[in-house]
Design an enzyme around this catalytic site. Structure first.
Site, PDB file in Angstrom:
ATOM      1  N   ARG A   1       0.723  -1.263   0.043  1.00 40.79           N
ATOM      2  CA  ARG A   1       0.023   0.066   0.105  1.00 40.79           C
ATOM      3  C   ARG A   1       0.876   1.189   0.178  1.00 40.79           C
ATOM      4  O   ARG A   1       0.335   2.396   0.045  1.00 40.79           O
ATOM      5  CB  ARG A   1      -1.088  -0.063   1.287  1.00 40.79           C
ATOM      6  CG  ARG A   1      -1.903  -1.004   1.162  1.00 40.79           C
ATOM      7  CD  ARG A   1      -3.208  -0.989   2.014  1.00 40.79           C
ATOM      8  NE  ARG A   1      -2.738  -0.450   3.587  1.00 40.79           N
ATOM      9  CZ  ARG A   1      -3.611  -0.673   4.395  1.00 40.79           C
ATOM     10  NH1 ARG A   1      -4.885  -0.727   4.151  1.00 40.79           N
ATOM     11  NH2 ARG A   1      -3.047  -0.433   5.653  1.00 40.79           N
ATOM     12  N   ASP A   2       2.263   1.357  -0.035  1.00 44.65           N
ATOM     13  CA  ASP A   2       2.922   2.331  -0.225  1.00 44.65           C
ATOM     14  C   ASP A   2       4.082   2.292  -1.081  1.00 44.65           C
ATOM     15  O   ASP A   2       5.187   2.767  -0.717  1.00 44.65           O
ATOM     16  CB  ASP A   2       3.226   2.862   1.141  1.00 44.65           C
ATOM     17  CG  ASP A   2       3.889   4.285   1.333  1.00 44.65           C
ATOM     18  OD1 ASP A   2       3.741   5.079   0.345  1.00 44.65           O
ATOM     19  OD2 ASP A   2       4.674   4.583   2.223  1.00 44.65           O
ATOM     20  N   LEU A   3       4.102   1.677  -2.106  1.00 43.22           N
ATOM     21  CA  LEU A   3       5.200   1.373  -3.245  1.00 43.22           C
ATOM     22  C   LEU A   3       5.542   2.633  -3.783  1.00 43.22           C
ATOM     23  O   LEU A   3       4.735   3.249  -4.493  1.00 43.22           O
ATOM     24  CB  LEU A   3       4.905   0.162  -4.083  1.00 43.22           C
ATOM     25  CG  LEU A   3       4.733  -1.160  -3.380  1.00 43.22           C
ATOM     26  CD1 LEU A   3       4.253  -2.294  -4.393  1.00 43.22           C
ATOM     27  CD2 LEU A   3       6.058  -1.492  -2.715  1.00 43.22           C
TER      28      LEU A   3
ATOM     29  N   GLY B   1       2.546   7.225   1.080  1.00 50.71           N
ATOM     30  CA  GLY B   1       3.156   7.599  -0.212  1.00 50.71           C
ATOM     31  C   GLY B   1       2.789   9.057  -0.961  1.00 50.71           C
ATOM     32  O   GLY B   1       2.322   9.657  -0.350  1.00 50.71           O
TER      33      GLY B   1
ATOM     34  N   ASN C   1      10.796   3.648  -1.528  1.00 50.96           N
ATOM     35  CA  ASN C   1      10.978   2.424  -0.480  1.00 50.96           C
ATOM     36  C   ASN C   1      11.625   1.066  -1.466  1.00 50.96           C
ATOM     37  O   ASN C   1      11.415  -0.117  -0.972  1.00 50.96           O
ATOM     38  CB  ASN C   1       9.311   1.989  -0.424  1.00 50.96           C
ATOM     39  CG  ASN C   1       8.829   2.932   0.714  1.00 50.96           C
ATOM     40  OD1 ASN C   1       9.514   3.765   1.446  1.00 50.96           O
ATOM     41  ND2 ASN C   1       7.454   3.298   0.869  1.00 50.96           N
TER      42      ASN C   1
END
Length: 179
Positions: A36-38, A106, A42
């Site tokens: 959920r935060d690519l 993100g 990261n």
């Protein structure tokens, strides 16, 4: 004895890293975990070429209560201090958005539309695939989706663009990219 510098990066090597990112995310999805935060910040490549997908703090595990409310706080999405900057120029990524429960989420340019709209029940493996696609777009065009290099726009503006349709076609921004 001098240590030889690593070989220069080229598109093939960078795409190899993205293949490893895909494999890592596929492994997580097979075990019911959604990142959920690519985003590029990261992803880390070690000195020996090992690939790490970092910051699983917003991950959702199937069958478990979600500990983060990943809907965006309305006041943060429109905050003039929240900016999207070009990571191509090596600037820090200050375009992070804040979730309803205060967790940092993100960059809008890598966020899938369902997440940007707060339709959290629809966020799943395909959402991570969208974010990987946005990273590939950045890799192939040299710019984040929706944001030209050096351009500064508010997070709300980028979210609006995400919701209104796809970014410019890759072919418009980068010549010779194979289909």
């Amino acid at each position: 004895q001098d240590f030889a510098p690593p070989p220069r990066w080229n598109l093939q090597r960078a795409l190899g890293v993205m293949v490893r990112v895909c494999q890592t995310v596929a492994y997580a999805h097979a075990r019911g975990v959604i990142h959920r935060d690519l985003k590029p910040a990261n992803i880390m490549v070690g000195d020996l070429g090992e690939v790490y997908v970092l910051d699983w703090g917003l991950a959702k595990i199937a069958g478990r209560r979600d500990i983060h409310d990943i809907r965006l706080r309305p006041e943060d999405a429109g905050d003039a201090r929240t900016r999207i900057t070009s990571t191509v120029r090596g600037e820090s990524d200050d375009g992070a958005l804040v979730t309803m429960d205060g967790a940092i989420l993100g960059t809008a340019a890598y966020m899938p539309p369902e997440q940007a709209q707060g339709r959290v029940e629809e966020v799943g493996p395909r959402s991570d695939v969208y974010s990987i696609g946005a990273m590939l777009y950045h890799l192939l065009t040299g710019r984040m989706p929706y944001v030209a290099p050096g351009e500064k726009v508010t997070a709300r503006t980028v979210l609006s663009m995400v919701l209104n349709g796809p970014p410019k076609r890759i072919e418009e921004l980068a010549q010779g990219v194979p289909d």
